[in-house]
Write an enzyme that holds these catalytic residues in place. Structure first.
Site, mmCIF file in Angstrom:
data_model
loop_
_atom_site.group_PDB
_atom_site.id
_atom_site.type_symbol
_atom_site.label_atom_id
_atom_site.label_comp_id
_atom_site.label_asym_id
_atom_site.label_seq_id
_atom_site.Cartn_x
_atom_site.Cartn_y
_atom_site.Cartn_z
ATOM 1 N N SER A 99 0.805 -1.216 0.000
ATOM 2 C CA SER A 99 0.000 0.000 0.000
ATOM 3 C C SER A 99 0.840 1.269 0.000
ATOM 4 O O SER A 99 2.060 1.234 -0.113
ATOM 5 C CB SER A 99 -0.948 0.035 1.199
ATOM 6 O OG SER A 99 -0.200 0.227 2.377
ATOM 7 N N THR A 156 -2.022 1.065 -6.139
ATOM 8 C CA THR A 156 -2.051 0.469 -4.812
ATOM 9 C C THR A 156 -3.263 1.010 -4.072
ATOM 10 O O THR A 156 -4.082 1.712 -4.653
ATOM 11 C CB THR A 156 -0.731 0.723 -4.046
ATOM 12 O OG1 THR A 156 -0.698 -0.080 -2.871
ATOM 13 C CG2 THR A 156 -0.531 2.183 -3.713
ATOM 14 N N TYR A 157 -3.366 0.686 -2.802
ATOM 15 C CA TYR A 157 -4.465 1.203 -1.989
ATOM 16 C C TYR A 157 -3.886 2.042 -0.860
ATOM 17 O O TYR A 157 -2.700 1.961 -0.542
ATOM 18 C CB TYR A 157 -5.328 0.062 -1.439
ATOM 19 C CG TYR A 157 -4.583 -0.887 -0.533
ATOM 20 C CD1 TYR A 157 -4.579 -0.699 0.845
ATOM 21 C CD2 TYR A 157 -3.865 -1.955 -1.054
ATOM 22 C CE1 TYR A 157 -3.880 -1.555 1.679
ATOM 23 C CE2 TYR A 157 -3.166 -2.818 -0.233
ATOM 24 C CZ TYR A 157 -3.181 -2.617 1.129
ATOM 25 O OH TYR A 157 -2.484 -3.463 1.945
ATOM 26 N N GLY A 199 5.697 -2.293 0.782
ATOM 27 C CA GLY A 199 5.701 -3.546 0.037
ATOM 28 C C GLY A 199 6.523 -3.473 -1.236
ATOM 29 O O GLY A 199 7.486 -2.708 -1.344
ATOM 30 N N ALA A 200 6.131 -4.270 -2.217
ATOM 31 C CA ALA A 200 6.896 -4.405 -3.459
ATOM 32 C C ALA A 200 7.122 -3.077 -4.164
ATOM 33 O O ALA A 200 8.139 -2.888 -4.842
ATOM 34 C CB ALA A 200 6.188 -5.378 -4.396
ATOM 35 N N ALA A 201 6.205 -2.123 -4.008
ATOM 36 C CA ALA A 201 6.349 -0.815 -4.655
ATOM 37 C C ALA A 201 7.599 -0.081 -4.187
ATOM 38 O O ALA A 201 8.097 0.811 -4.884
ATOM 39 C CB ALA A 201 5.118 0.031 -4.401
#
Length: 136
Positions: free
Chosen positions: A25, A57-58, A73-75
């Site tokens: 997120s 994303t959120y 995260g992955a971002a």
């Protein structure tokens, strides 16, 4: 027919942290979320001005007044602390309503404090030195 329209834009926010080992997120200062009318859990697009990366994303609500713009995260492999980003949310509207719709645009300073708002996503904040999207 529904049209997908820009609902809100937080322009040139500075990423304050990136945590690869977070669940995912983007964490946003609650003041920014309220100014842009973005809700927790809402889908947003993030465009990194520094490197051109774009992602979806959120949103997770961050501490009010903290200036947090945290990539989780992955971002975190795509967007880094110190990068300038544009955070956008979209809304689907019936054609007639879409033609009357005006998005919320939130301008921030280097500490992610709100310095202005508007409704024209192509118009820069006066005095910012940025170019209008209306001019070629």
């Amino acid at each position: 027919m529904l049209r997908t329209m820009l609902h809100a834009k937080i322009h040139r926010a500075t990423v304050t942290r990136a945590d690869l080992h977070y669940v995912g997120s983007i964490t946003l200062d609650l003041d920014l979320m309220e100014a842009a009318d973005i809700l927790p859990g809402e889908l947003v697009a993030v465009a990194d001005i520094n490197n051109g990366n774009r992602l979806e994303t959120y949103v997770i609500a961050g501490e009010r007044g903290s200036g947090v713009v945290g990539i989780n995260g992955a971002a975190a492999r795509l967007v880094h602390p110190g990068d300038l980003v544009i955070i956008m949310s979209y809304v689907q509207l019936p054609d007639a309503e879409a033609r009357r719709h005006h998005p919320r645009v939130v301008f921030v300073d280097a500490e992610n404090r709100i310095i202005g708002t508007g409704t024209d996503p192509a118009e820069p904040l006066p005095g910012s030195g940025l170019l209008s999207g209306h001019h070629t």
